[in-house]
Every structure is written in C-alpha cells, then in structure tokens.
Design a protein around this motif. Sequence first.
Motif, PDB file in Angstrom:
ATOM      1  N   LEU A 181      51.511 -41.110 -34.356  1.00 13.69           N
ATOM      2  CA  LEU A 181      51.750 -39.715 -34.002  1.00 13.69           C
ATOM      3  C   LEU A 181      52.119 -38.858 -35.211  1.00 13.69           C
ATOM      4  CD1 LEU A 181      53.716 -40.192 -30.668  1.00 13.69           C
ATOM      5  CD2 LEU A 181      51.390 -39.334 -30.944  1.00 13.69           C
ATOM      6  N   LYS A 182      52.308 -39.476 -36.370  1.00 12.54           N
ATOM      7  CA  LYS A 182      52.550 -38.707 -37.596  1.00 12.54           C
ATOM      8  C   LYS A 182      51.250 -38.215 -38.221  1.00 12.54           C
ATOM      9  CE  LYS A 182      56.750 -41.321 -38.762  1.00 12.54           C
ATOM     10  NZ  LYS A 182      57.411 -42.193 -39.775  1.00 12.54           N
ATOM     11  N   SER A 183      50.116 -38.679 -37.704  1.00 12.02           N
ATOM     12  CA  SER A 183      48.827 -38.300 -38.268  1.00 12.02           C
ATOM     13  C   SER A 183      48.492 -36.843 -37.940  1.00 12.02           C
ATOM     14  CB  SER A 183      47.721 -39.203 -37.719  1.00 12.02           C
ATOM     15  OG  SER A 183      46.446 -38.672 -38.003  1.00 12.02           O
ATOM     16  N   PRO A 184      48.287 -35.980 -38.945  1.00  7.87           N
ATOM     17  CA  PRO A 184      47.936 -34.578 -38.667  1.00  7.87           C
ATOM     18  C   PRO A 184      46.632 -34.449 -37.879  1.00  7.87           C
ATOM     19  CG  PRO A 184      48.632 -34.849 -40.947  1.00  7.87           C
ATOM     20  CD  PRO A 184      48.467 -36.223 -40.384  1.00  7.87           C
ATOM     21  N   ARG A 185      45.670 -35.327 -38.154  1.00  6.09           N
ATOM     22  CA  ARG A 185      44.392 -35.255 -37.434  1.00  6.09           C
ATOM     23  C   ARG A 185      44.595 -35.540 -35.948  1.00  6.09           C
ATOM     24  NH1 ARG A 185      39.547 -36.663 -41.126  1.00  6.09           N
ATOM     25  NH2 ARG A 185      38.553 -37.056 -39.115  1.00  6.09           N
ATOM     26  N   LEU A 186      45.402 -36.549 -35.632  1.00  7.53           N
ATOM     27  CA  LEU A 186      45.666 -36.877 -34.239  1.00  7.53           C
ATOM     28  C   LEU A 186      46.400 -35.736 -33.543  1.00  7.53           C
ATOM     29  CD1 LEU A 186      45.782 -38.754 -31.805  1.00  7.53           C
ATOM     30  CD2 LEU A 186      47.785 -39.871 -32.832  1.00  7.53           C
ATOM     31  N   LEU A 187      47.416 -35.204 -34.187  1.00  9.25           N
ATOM     32  CA  LEU A 187      48.180 -34.110 -33.589  1.00  9.25           C
ATOM     33  C   LEU A 187      47.306 -32.879 -33.375  1.00  9.25           C
ATOM     34  CD1 LEU A 187      51.538 -34.427 -35.562  1.00  9.25           C
ATOM     35  CD2 LEU A 187      51.062 -35.140 -33.206  1.00  9.25           C
ATOM     36  N   LEU A 188      46.380 -32.633 -34.296  1.00  9.79           N
ATOM     37  CA  LEU A 188      45.486 -31.486 -34.165  1.00  9.79           C
ATOM     38  C   LEU A 188      44.619 -31.599 -32.918  1.00  9.79           C
ATOM     39  CD1 LEU A 188      44.063 -28.914 -35.189  1.00  9.79           C
ATOM     40  CD2 LEU A 188      42.558 -30.413 -36.539  1.00  9.79           C
ATOM     41  N   VAL A 189      43.954 -32.745 -32.748  1.00 13.86           N
ATOM     42  CA  VAL A 189      43.055 -32.867 -31.599  1.00 13.86           C
ATOM     43  C   VAL A 189      43.844 -32.939 -30.292  1.00 13.86           C
ATOM     44  CG1 VAL A 189      41.106 -33.826 -32.873  1.00 13.86           C
ATOM     45  CG2 VAL A 189      42.844 -35.374 -31.979  1.00 13.86           C
TER      46      VAL A 189
END
Length: 392
Positions: free
Chosen positions: A200-208
């Motif tokens: 959940l620290k991944s910016p890509r994951l949080l973006l989508v």
Amino acid sequence: MPFPLYLLTLAVFAMGTSEFMLAGLLPDIASDLGVTVGTAGVLTSAFAIGMIVGAPLMAVLARHWPARSSLLGFVLAFSAAHAVSAATSSFAVLCATRVVAALANAGFLAVALTTATTLVPADKKGRALAVLLSGATVATIAGVPGGSVLGTFLGWRATFWAAAVLCLPAAVGILIGSPTRRGQKNPADGPPLRAELAQLKSPRLLLVMLLGALVNAATFAGFTFLAPVVTGTAGLGELWISVVLVLFGAGSFVGVTVAGQLADQRSGLVIAVGGPLLLIGWPTLAVLADRPVALLTLVFVQGALSFALGSTLITRVLYEAAGAPAMAGSYATVALNVGAATGPLIAASTLSAAVGDLGPLWASGLLVAAALLVAFPSRGVLAADRSSEVLQ
C-alpha cells in the motif's frame, strides 16, 4: 475459462442483485419505514462502508483458510442477513443488517477476486475479472429489475426474501465445484502479512485505487437515484424503473465484456477514451433526462462506459498489487466500495438543491471530472501496462 470461475460468478450475481436492487426500492422503503428518500439512500452507503471495513478485515481472517470454506461461509452469512432484513420494521435494524451483509460480501469478493486470478494464466487477469464481474452486471440486467418488479407488486420485503433464497444455489455450487484452496499454492507459503500490507506504500497502487474509487463513486451517485429521475423528471410510470435498470445493466455487461478483452494489454487506451466520454455523458443525461428516448439511450451508454472504465481500473489494482497475492482482492474491493459509499452520500446532498432529482447526475459528472484531473498528470503511468511484470 475454468468452470469454478463461473461458480464464483453465480455467487457474485446473487450478491450483486442485493447490492444494486436498492436503486429501484428506495421510494418504497422510505415510505414504509417513515424516512425520506435521501435517508433511505444511506442504506447503500451503509452497505458500502461495511464492504470497505470488511474487505481487508475478512481477507486477513481468511488468509489461511481453505477458499471453499471461506466462500461458502460468507455466502451463507449473506443469506441470513437478508432474511433478517426482510423481517424487520426498524430502519436502524435494516441499516445494521446491510452492514452485516456487506461484511460477508466483502469477505467473499476479496477471496473470489484473488481466486479468480489464480485460476488463469498470469496475463489473463483482466479476462478472468470480466467473467467474475459479469455476475454483477447480469444482476443489473435480470436480478435488479426483477427485484424492482417484485417489489412493485409484492413490496420491498419480498425482494429481500428473494435475495436470501438466491444465495442458496450459489452456496451449493461453491460446495460442489470451488477449489479447496485459494490458488495453486498454499497461502501460508506466500509473503508475510506485513509484506503484503507494505504494498500500500506503492504510489502506482494508490493512484489506481483512488481513480477506481472516484469512478465508482460517480457510478453509484447516478445509479442509486435513477428511480426518482424516471418517475419524476421523465414522467414515466414505476414499471419504467425496471426498464431503465435493465438498460443500465445491459450497458454494464457490454462495457465489462469489451474492457475485459483490453484491460490486460491496453488499459491505458480504455482509460484515455472512456474517461472523457464518461465525463460528457453524465451532464448530457442530466440535461436530456426529461426526454424518455434520450434517457433510455444515455442510461445504456453510461452503464457501458462506467463499468468499462471501472473494471479496467480494478484490474490495474490487481496488477499493481501482484506482490500481495492474499490481500490484493481486498485492495480492489476497498477501492470499489469507497466509491460506492461516498457516491450516494454526495448525491443525496444534492437532492435538496435547485436541480432536485437531477442533482445526482450532475454530481456524477463532477466526480468523473475529479478522476480525470487526478489521472492527467499521471497519464504516463496509466498508459504503462504491467501484465508482463506480474509476479507469480
């Protein structure tokens, strides 16, 4: 596609019927229980909030359980909650049972999303999810309008009883044909929970996840309050509510099916084309809602665009969360239901404005606009598909 995937889809159909059926029942529930239509809309948000909380919680609890046992238990709990809903005369109890049903639905969907992607090759996640989510779209075509007709003639309680009974064949199907474990590997052999949560620290994951939440908020903002638009603004009879829901569901099925063929390799294209069209569609529907032909046409189109874009973003969530095989489904479920919870609340707040019944449609347009504003600076990230990078 493997047969167990279709058994999961049957259960999604049963649960989707329950989740979406309130769109055609809110006026009757409000009248029977002595609350306003806007207050009755809280039932949709209560369900979605239960899904938000329940998705990660149930995923953690079921992390090392056999998939068959998890899925069966969730379906039976969902059925029981609907039986209580049908029998109560208290709006507070009805809200509580919606939360309980949502917890069961969240647990089921979190496990089912993960299970579905382990039943197919790594680069076919989008197609597997299209099949799974088609259960929800078929629910809007057949289950929800059928529930609306049932509610019109027998009352809203009959629809809740029907939803409870509808879960039973799905439970039998899961018991007979679902895999005993969530995938080909024992979940205990996967990454530790801390490592999965660290995704959940991944910016890509949080973006989508954020984009998925915004698009789904727009979908539920408009969809939840279609009934007053049909009978009020368009001046059509109550039975036309079912027709409108069928058209929205048919469009949703088309959108999920088409997007399922593109989401694995061309998700950037779906987002780039579908996003602006969806933005144009909601205000256009608000302006032309008093013209029945335009209303019926645009409802179909908005259903197709909403679910094409939404399902593509949820597929991207699973790709971006590939390092969290047990929890990825819960992340996708949270993204879906943050939108489903906030959309109706935002829409309900517009009902007392000058635009009246059309307020939710304008709210949907604003939510899609917000999604595009967030997406535009990151369009390079969204265009970079990740199917070739999936870890198994």
